[in-house]
Design a protein around this motif. Structure first.
Motif, PDB file in Angstrom:
ATOM      1  N   PRO A   1      -3.952  -4.643  15.797  1.00 20.45           N
ATOM      2  CA  PRO A   1      -3.705  -5.019  14.400  1.00 20.45           C
ATOM      3  C   PRO A   1      -4.527  -4.124  13.475  1.00 20.45           C
ATOM      4  N   ILE A   2      -3.938  -3.748  12.349  1.00 19.40           N
ATOM      5  CA  ILE A   2      -4.611  -2.858  11.404  1.00 19.40           C
ATOM      6  C   ILE A   2      -4.926  -3.630  10.128  1.00 19.40           C
TER       7      ILE A   2
ATOM      8  N   TYR B   1       0.824  -1.209   0.000  1.00 16.35           N
ATOM      9  CA  TYR B   1       0.000   0.000   0.000  1.00 16.35           C
ATOM     10  C   TYR B   1       0.858   1.260   0.000  1.00 16.35           C
ATOM     11  N   GLU B   2       0.444   2.221  -0.799  1.00 10.99           N
ATOM     12  CA  GLU B   2       1.198   3.482  -0.831  1.00 10.99           C
ATOM     13  C   GLU B   2       1.031   4.240   0.469  1.00 10.99           C
ATOM     14  N   SER B   3      -0.110   4.061   1.093  1.00 14.79           N
ATOM     15  CA  SER B   3      -0.335   4.671   2.403  1.00 14.79           C
ATOM     16  C   SER B   3      -1.440   3.893   3.105  1.00 14.79           C
ATOM     17  N   ILE B   4      -1.455   4.010   4.401  1.00 13.41           N
ATOM     18  CA  ILE B   4      -2.462   3.316   5.207  1.00 13.41           C
ATOM     19  C   ILE B   4      -3.038   4.333   6.180  1.00 13.41           C
TER      20      ILE B   4
ATOM     21  N   ALA C   1      -3.180  -8.611   8.292  1.00 17.92           N
ATOM     22  CA  ALA C   1      -3.045  -7.219   8.747  1.00 17.92           C
ATOM     23  C   ALA C   1      -1.967  -6.495   7.947  1.00 17.92           C
ATOM     24  N   ALA C   2      -2.212  -5.207   7.699  1.00 17.28           N
ATOM     25  CA  ALA C   2      -1.192  -4.374   7.049  1.00 17.28           C
ATOM     26  C   ALA C   2      -0.059  -4.078   8.033  1.00 17.28           C
ATOM     27  N   GLY C   3      -0.384  -4.166   9.300  1.00 14.80           N
ATOM     28  CA  GLY C   3       0.627  -3.914  10.322  1.00 14.80           C
ATOM     29  C   GLY C   3      -0.013  -3.893  11.691  1.00 14.80           C
TER      30      GLY C   3
END
Lengths: 319, 138
Positions: free
Chosen positions: A191-192, A37-40, A200-202
């Motif tokens: 978790p995101i 992802y370019e941004s979260i 999760a993305a992170g």
């Protein structure tokens, strides 16, 4: 009856999402599924949305000038731990604890292989790409060394080797601080997940030492659930080497499939040198040279060993 | 030119600090450091004050590397040593044998700086299973 049950599950999902934070994102590619992802955008409870830049190879991104989001009334001096229920998609939602010595484990770590976190599609790559070979770990949100949780499904997510290794040094710092001072540390790991992603993305990790008002421990970071060299379909958990075509075959995340393919990281056998604290593959020539006095066979999750202070031997595990 | 002894504590990645905080601490290690200094004056920075609160004989100052007298033993957590290598004739490196994150790392290549390892010892700390002490001299 069934309709009502589904409706209830969806309602629970919406409530949990609002309570514990959801994320939206700008996908880096057109499919919107392959991660990178370019941004979260983080939407955490009681906090204005935060945009985290996409993964660039660094392990974590500092949030809120590194100040944790704990409200004053959340900071307490009595130990407790709380693991929130999985959402409707079977994903972990939130863990929070006030960690004191009394919560820390006094027994050895147990088996966690029975838990299959959302997005668990294990894959093995060359050790030149991933140290140890396996992409995923069952990553504890609150590490075992802090609260002694073993196979709690509300505390285990599908985490890349890269992210898991980035979580451990933070956990080490907290654990050693508590052991040394007998103080408490407020600790929250969120978790995101982006949309309906199963991986999760992170994770957001917040920690604050209570008795000394953050003098010993205070941080607020987002850790990327990425793996350099690997592209992950966060929607499903499938993965492939970056730059190669994705594997579009039906995914099978069953443990049986993992084992049949030799992909069960938790079931792998290693040879330990208990003196040098090095982990060898069972077939490593150097493992055969270890004296009986210092040699130990271990079958299980390599990350348990790493958390216990062991390191992967460069001769066979590529590190 | 004055000559001093300097001690530092490092993790597995030669790290010293993270987010302006020490990576870890250990009472047994501090006690061993104070005891091994013997009769030499000990100088530590205000940053390290909390570690030495129970030791009356320890001198606190802003930058021990600048202010410590000849023959002093300094415990350094938050200063770069590289500008002071001419005056550091003995370097003590304690190792946590543990991995933490760090954004400030030890900035001395001991070999290139002309130090030779003269002794190594290991002991159990108050919160660390194995602390290694290495002594280097020029």
């Amino acid at each position: 009856m069934k309709h009502n049950f589904v409706k209830a599950l969806l309602s629970l999902f919406v409530i949990l999402s609002l309570l514990f934070g959801i994320a939206s994102c700008v996908p880096a590619d057109e499919s919107g599924k392959t991660g990178g992802y370019e941004s979260i955008e983080l939407k955490l409870d009681g906090v204005d949305p935060i945009t985290v830049p996409g993964f660039s190879g660094t392990e974590f991104y500092i949030l809120n000038n590194n100040q944790p989001f704990f409200e004053d009334d959340e900071i307490v001096t009595e130990s407790y731990e709380k693991y929130y229920p999985l959402d409707a998609l079977g994903r972990c939602t939130l863990t929070i604890a006030c960690i004191g010595k009394d919560l820390m484990p006094t027994e050895d770590r147990g088996d966690i292989a029975s838990v299959k976190p959302s997005g668990w599609v294990q894959a093995k790559y060359d050790t030149a790409v991933i140290s140890g070979g396996y992409l995923y770990n069952r990553s504890h949100l609150i590490g075992f060394q802090l609260t002694g949780e073993n196979d709690n499904e509300e505390n285990l997510i599908t985490g890349t080797r890269f992210m898991n290794e980035a979580m451990i040094p933070f956990e080490n710092q907290i654990a050693d601080y508590i052991k040394e001072t007998d103080n408490h540390v407020m600790y929250r790991v969120t978790p995101i997940f982006v949309g309906n992603d199963l991986v999760a993305a992170g994770v957001v990790m917040e920690a604050y030492s209570v008795e000394d008002k953050g003098d010993g421990i205070s941080f607020n970071v987002f850790l990327y659930n990425n793996q350099p060299g690997i592209t992950i379909d966060y929607l499903t958990g499938k993965s492939w080497l970056s730059g190669e075509a994705p594997d579009n075959s039906e995914s099978d995340s069953s443990d049986e499939n993992d084992i049949n393919n030799g992909n069960n990281a938790e079931g792998q056998t290693y040879i330990l040198n208990t003196s040098s604290k090095l982990i060898h593959e069972s077939t490593c020539g150097n493992a055969a040279k270890i004296s009986d006095k210092n040699r130990e066979e271990y079958t299980g999750d390599i990350n348990s060993l790493i958390e216990d202070g062991y390191k992967e031997a460069g001769c066979c595990l590529g590190k | 030119m004055k000559k001093i002894t300097v001690a530092v504590v490092l993790d597995d990645n030669e790290g010293m600090l993270l987010f302006g905080k020490r990576q870890s601490r250990d009472r047994v290690m501090i006690a061993e450091f104070v005891e091994s200094a013997g009769s030499s004056p000990i100088y530590v920075s205000d940053f390290s004050k909390i570690l030495f609160e129970s030791y009356d004989s320890v001198n606190m100052c802003k930058n021990p590397l600048e202010e410590a007298p000849d023959g002093a033993v300094c415990f350094i957590e938050n200063y770069s040593l590289s500008p002071y290598l001419d005056i550091i004739d003995t370097l003590i490196i304690y190792r946590w044998n543990r991995l933490y994150h760090s954004d400030v790392k030890f900035d001395v290549n001991v070999k290139n700086a002309g130090y030779k390892l003269v002794s190594t010892a290991e002991y159990v700390g108050s919160s660390h299973d194995k602390i290694t002490k290495e002594i280097y001299k020029k």
